[in-house]
Design a protein around this motif. Structure first.
Motif, mmCIF file in Angstrom:
data_model
loop_
_atom_site.group_PDB
_atom_site.id
_atom_site.type_symbol
_atom_site.label_atom_id
_atom_site.label_comp_id
_atom_site.label_asym_id
_atom_site.label_seq_id
_atom_site.Cartn_x
_atom_site.Cartn_y
_atom_site.Cartn_z
ATOM 1 N N UNK A 56 43.822 48.327 42.742
ATOM 2 C CA UNK A 56 43.678 47.484 43.931
ATOM 3 C C UNK A 56 42.817 48.204 44.965
ATOM 4 N N UNK A 57 41.654 47.648 45.216
ATOM 5 C CA UNK A 57 40.761 48.200 46.228
ATOM 6 C C UNK A 57 40.676 47.273 47.427
ATOM 7 N N UNK A 58 40.506 47.844 48.615
ATOM 8 C CA UNK A 58 40.212 47.025 49.793
ATOM 9 C C UNK A 58 38.732 46.687 49.860
ATOM 10 N N UNK A 59 37.958 47.267 48.969
ATOM 11 C CA UNK A 59 36.540 46.942 48.906
ATOM 12 C C UNK A 59 36.336 45.525 48.393
ATOM 13 N N UNK A 60 35.241 44.905 48.810
ATOM 14 C CA UNK A 60 34.967 43.537 48.378
ATOM 15 C C UNK A 60 33.526 43.402 47.902
ATOM 16 N N UNK A 61 32.954 44.507 47.442
ATOM 17 C CA UNK A 61 31.586 44.453 46.927
ATOM 18 C C UNK A 61 31.529 43.731 45.592
ATOM 19 N N UNK A 62 32.654 43.724 44.858
ATOM 20 C CA UNK A 62 32.681 43.174 43.507
ATOM 21 C C UNK A 62 33.844 42.200 43.359
ATOM 22 N N UNK A 63 33.681 41.247 42.458
ATOM 23 C CA UNK A 63 34.798 40.404 42.056
ATOM 24 C C UNK A 63 35.725 41.252 41.182
ATOM 25 N N UNK A 64 36.958 40.809 40.948
ATOM 26 C CA UNK A 64 37.828 41.568 40.048
ATOM 27 C C UNK A 64 37.199 41.828 38.683
ATOM 28 N N UNK A 65 36.508 40.844 38.131
ATOM 29 C CA UNK A 65 35.863 41.035 36.825
ATOM 30 C C UNK A 65 34.755 42.075 36.904
ATOM 31 N N UNK A 66 33.953 42.017 37.967
ATOM 32 C CA UNK A 66 32.884 42.999 38.141
ATOM 33 C C UNK A 66 33.451 44.393 38.380
ATOM 34 N N UNK A 67 34.564 44.456 39.087
ATOM 35 C CA UNK A 67 35.217 45.738 39.349
ATOM 36 C C UNK A 67 35.719 46.355 38.046
#
Length: 278
Positions: A56-67
Motif C-alpha cells: 500500500x503506497x500513498x503514491x498515485x503515480x501508478x494504478x494498482x496494476x501498474x504498481x
C-alpha cells in the motif's frame, strides 16, 4: 532491534506494507524501483506461505496494476490484487457517497481507477464546476489553471479530497516533495476547505486494506517508514505497528514519541522482519 513484550508477531495473520522507504526506493519522480534488503525474500516467503498481505503506497503515480508490474520488474513479486493506492480507496468511498462527477488533479495513476469504476471524470485544467468532489493526487506538472479549476469547483459546492498531505516521502535521493500535499495546502488556503485524506493514515484506507486481507485488525501488522502514516494508522486501527529505519524514521525519531504512540516493533529494515517470521 526493539520490540514490545505485549505483542508477538506469531499472532499476526496478515501484513500491510508501505512501499517507498520500506520495500523499495525509487527516484524522486517515483520510478525505477530498487528493492531494499530482504524485500524480495520476504514477499517470496509470504507468497509461498499464502499469507495475505497488501503493498500500500500513498503514491498515485501508478494504478494498482501498474504498481504491481513495476514492483515485479524490480524482483518484488506482488500481484495486482495485492496492491493498493489512495485512488482505489477513494473509489470505494465515493461510491458509498453516491458521487457521480469528479474533478481530478493528477496523472493517469490518479484518474484511471475512477474511469474504470464508471465515474464521470474531468481532469484538470479542464473545469468541472458541477463536480461532486475534487481529488488531488500526484501532479508534478501542475499549473495555475489546475488550481483555478479546483478552487472554482469547490466554491460551487464540491468536496475536497487528497491522496495525502504528507510533506515528503523517501526516495533514493533522500526526501522527495509530497506534491499532492503541497497542492492540497494551496487549494485549502484559497477556499478555506479542509481536505479529506483517502490514503494513509485515514481509517477508510485501513478499512479497505483490511477488507483485502480478510483479517481482523489486531492480527494485522502494518510495516512502514513514516511514523505519521503507517505507525499512526496502526495505532488508530488497533493493528501491530512495525517501524523500519530504511526511509524517513530514525531510531531517535521513534524514541522521541510518547510511550503510547511508539511502534510495537522498531527494526532496521524488512530484512529483520524476514528473520523474525521465518
Amino acid at each position: 532491534m526493539t520490540q514490545s513484550l505485549l505483542h508477538d508477531l506469531s499472532a499476526v495473520e496478515g501484513f500491510i506494507f508501505d512501499i517507498d522507504g520500506t520495500l523499495a526506493l525509487a527516484d524522486r519522480m517515483l520510478s525505477g524501483y530498487q528493492p531494499l534488503p530482504g524485500a524480495i525474500e520476504l514477499i517470496n516467503l509470504l507468497n509461498q506461505r499464502q499469507t495475505p498481505y497488501v503493498a500500500f503506497t500513498n503514491g498515485s503515480t501508478k494504478t494498482p496494476a501498474q504498481l504491481a508490474k513495476a514492483l515485479t520488474s524490480a524482483g518484488i513479486l506482488v500481484k495486482p490484487e495485492r496492491t493498493l493506492t489512495p485512488p482505489a480507496v477513494a473509489v470505494s468511498l465515493f461510491k458509498s457517497r453516491q458521487y457521480k462527477r469528479l474533478l481530478v488533479l493528477g496523472v493517469e495513476g490518479v484518474w484511471r481507477p475512477f474511469e474504470e469504476a464508471g465515474f464521470d471524470i474531468v481532469v484538470s485544467p479542464e473545469r468541472a464546476d458541477d463536480a461532486d468532489a475534487v481529488l488531488v493526487g500526484w501532479h508534478p506538472e501542475f499549473r495555475l489553471d489546475d488550481l483555478d479549476a479546483a478552487c472554482r469547483a469547490i466554491w460551487a459546492g464540491a468536496n475536497l479530497y487528497t491522496v495525502s498531505t504528507a510533506p515528503y516521502l523517501a526516495s533514493r535521493e533522500g526526501r522527495t516533495l509530497g506534491i499532492s500535499g503541497a497542492l492540497t495546502a494551496a487549494i485549502s488556503s484559497v477556499t478555506g476547505k479542509e481536505a479529506v485524506i483517502v490514503g494513509k493514515p485515514a481509517s477508510i484506507a485501513f478499512d479497505v486494506a483490511r477488507g483485502i486481507l480478510g483479517v481482523e485488525a489486531s492480527r494485522i501488522a502494518i510495516v512502514g517508514d513514516d511514523l505519521s502514516l503507517e505507525n499512526a494508522m496502526a495505532q488508530q486501527g488497533g493493528a501491530v505497528s512495525v517501524a523500519v529505519h530504511t526511509g524517513l524514521a530514525t531510531p531517535e525519531d521513534i524514541d522521541r514519541l510518547p510511550p503510547g504512540q511508539q511502534p510495537h516493533f522498531s527494526i532496521a529494515g524488512v530484512n529483520d522482519l524476514l528473520e523474525m517470521i521465518r
